[in-house]
Design a protein around this motif. Structure first.
Motif, PDB file in Angstrom:
ATOM      1  N   SER A  53     -18.114 -20.565  49.164  1.00 31.02           N
ATOM      2  CA  SER A  53     -19.401 -20.598  48.460  1.00 31.02           C
ATOM      3  C   SER A  53     -19.617 -21.888  47.672  1.00 31.02           C
ATOM      4  O   SER A  53     -20.722 -22.142  47.204  1.00 31.02           O
ATOM      5  N   GLU A  54     -18.597 -22.713  47.535  1.00 28.22           N
ATOM      6  CA  GLU A  54     -18.705 -23.980  46.800  1.00 28.22           C
ATOM      7  C   GLU A  54     -18.934 -25.171  47.730  1.00 28.22           C
ATOM      8  O   GLU A  54     -19.054 -26.296  47.281  1.00 28.22           O
ATOM      9  N   VAL A  55     -18.994 -24.925  49.037  1.00 25.83           N
ATOM     10  CA  VAL A  55     -19.138 -25.992  50.023  1.00 25.83           C
ATOM     11  C   VAL A  55     -20.613 -26.172  50.366  1.00 25.83           C
ATOM     12  O   VAL A  55     -21.236 -25.280  50.934  1.00 25.83           O
ATOM     13  N   ALA A  56     -21.172 -27.329  50.007  1.00 23.93           N
ATOM     14  CA  ALA A  56     -22.559 -27.655  50.346  1.00 23.93           C
ATOM     15  C   ALA A  56     -22.567 -28.486  51.627  1.00 23.93           C
ATOM     16  O   ALA A  56     -21.614 -29.220  51.909  1.00 23.93           O
ATOM     17  N   LEU A  57     -23.642 -28.352  52.408  1.00 20.83           N
ATOM     18  CA  LEU A  57     -23.767 -29.084  53.666  1.00 20.83           C
ATOM     19  C   LEU A  57     -25.041 -29.915  53.661  1.00 20.83           C
ATOM     20  O   LEU A  57     -26.051 -29.504  53.089  1.00 20.83           O
ATOM     21  N   GLY A  58     -24.987 -31.066  54.316  1.00 25.70           N
ATOM     22  CA  GLY A  58     -26.159 -31.911  54.455  1.00 25.70           C
ATOM     23  C   GLY A  58     -26.216 -32.491  55.858  1.00 25.70           C
ATOM     24  O   GLY A  58     -25.193 -32.607  56.526  1.00 25.70           O
ATOM     25  N   LYS A  59     -27.419 -32.834  56.300  1.00 25.06           N
ATOM     26  CA  LYS A  59     -27.617 -33.497  57.593  1.00 25.06           C
ATOM     27  C   LYS A  59     -28.373 -34.795  57.357  1.00 25.06           C
ATOM     28  O   LYS A  59     -29.295 -34.834  56.543  1.00 25.06           O
ATOM     29  N   HIS A  60     -27.958 -35.832  58.059  1.00 27.54           N
ATOM     30  CA  HIS A  60     -28.639 -37.128  58.014  1.00 27.54           C
ATOM     31  C   HIS A  60     -28.716 -37.689  56.594  1.00 27.54           C
ATOM     32  O   HIS A  60     -29.723 -38.299  56.222  1.00 27.54           O
ATOM     33  N   GLY A 109     -32.156 -26.910  60.071  1.00 29.00           N
ATOM     34  CA  GLY A 109     -32.179 -26.811  61.534  1.00 29.00           C
ATOM     35  C   GLY A 109     -30.763 -26.823  62.086  1.00 29.00           C
ATOM     36  O   GLY A 109     -30.492 -27.374  63.146  1.00 29.00           O
ATOM     37  N   LEU A 110     -29.850 -26.201  61.342  1.00 25.92           N
ATOM     38  CA  LEU A 110     -28.424 -26.244  61.665  1.00 25.92           C
ATOM     39  C   LEU A 110     -28.121 -25.517  62.972  1.00 25.92           C
ATOM     40  O   LEU A 110     -28.580 -24.398  63.186  1.00 25.92           O
ATOM     41  N   GLN A 111     -27.352 -26.201  63.829  1.00 27.36           N
ATOM     42  CA  GLN A 111     -26.959 -25.625  65.108  1.00 27.36           C
ATOM     43  C   GLN A 111     -25.506 -25.968  65.405  1.00 27.36           C
ATOM     44  O   GLN A 111     -24.958 -26.930  64.864  1.00 27.36           O
ATOM     45  N   VAL A 112     -24.882 -25.167  66.260  1.00 27.26           N
ATOM     46  CA  VAL A 112     -23.514 -25.434  66.696  1.00 27.26           C
ATOM     47  C   VAL A 112     -23.469 -26.828  67.309  1.00 27.26           C
ATOM     48  O   VAL A 112     -24.397 -27.249  67.995  1.00 27.26           O
TER      49      VAL A 112
END
Length: 133
Positions: A53-60, A109-112
């Motif tokens: 729950s402490e892991v944030a994700l970002g794209k680009h 728009g997260l995808q595998v």
């Protein structure tokens, strides 16, 4: 709970506060903690623990941010719920998880197979003694 194997590469002290630098299979991590146990010394192999729950994700992402822990990973699986989604990620340090809102998954728009930037605060890590050789 996520767990990476790492080696302590540096320790900076100021009174009882310590900033620990770690190498987790080529990923540099930093953590803050008070009153470092004597068993944790530079060169020591440890386990680094952090909550999904402490892991944030970002794209680009571009530019600088204040979070000291930032590295690349690849999305291996997405298990979407109504409110929360469980994301399985693969990095140089191994497989781990992130729990983010389903709205965030949709907004990104997260995808595998997507490459993402993983981020978490230095204060969100903990250490465990490793018995690995």
């Amino acid at each position: 709970m996520n767990k990476f194997s790492a080696v302590i590469t540096g320790i900076q002290r100021s009174d009882s506060l310590c900033c620990i630098e770690l190498d987790a299979s080529g990923i540099t991590l930093s953590m803050l903690l008070f009153d470092l146990a004597p068993s944790f010394q530079q060169g020591k192999r440890v386990h680094v623990l952090f909550k999904e729950s402490e892991v944030a994700l970002g794209k680009h992402l571009r530019g600088e941010i204040s979070l000291s822990n930032r590295f690349r990973a690849v999305v291996r699986a997405i298990r979407q719920g109504d409110i929360l989604s469980d994301i399985t990620l693969d990095s140089k340090a191994g497989e781990f998880g992130s729990i983010i809102t389903t709205r965030a998954v949709e907004r990104l728009g997260l995808q595998v197979s997507d490459e993402v930037t993983v981020m978490f605060k230095a204060s969100q890590l903990s250490l465990e003694t490793s018995h690995d050789t």
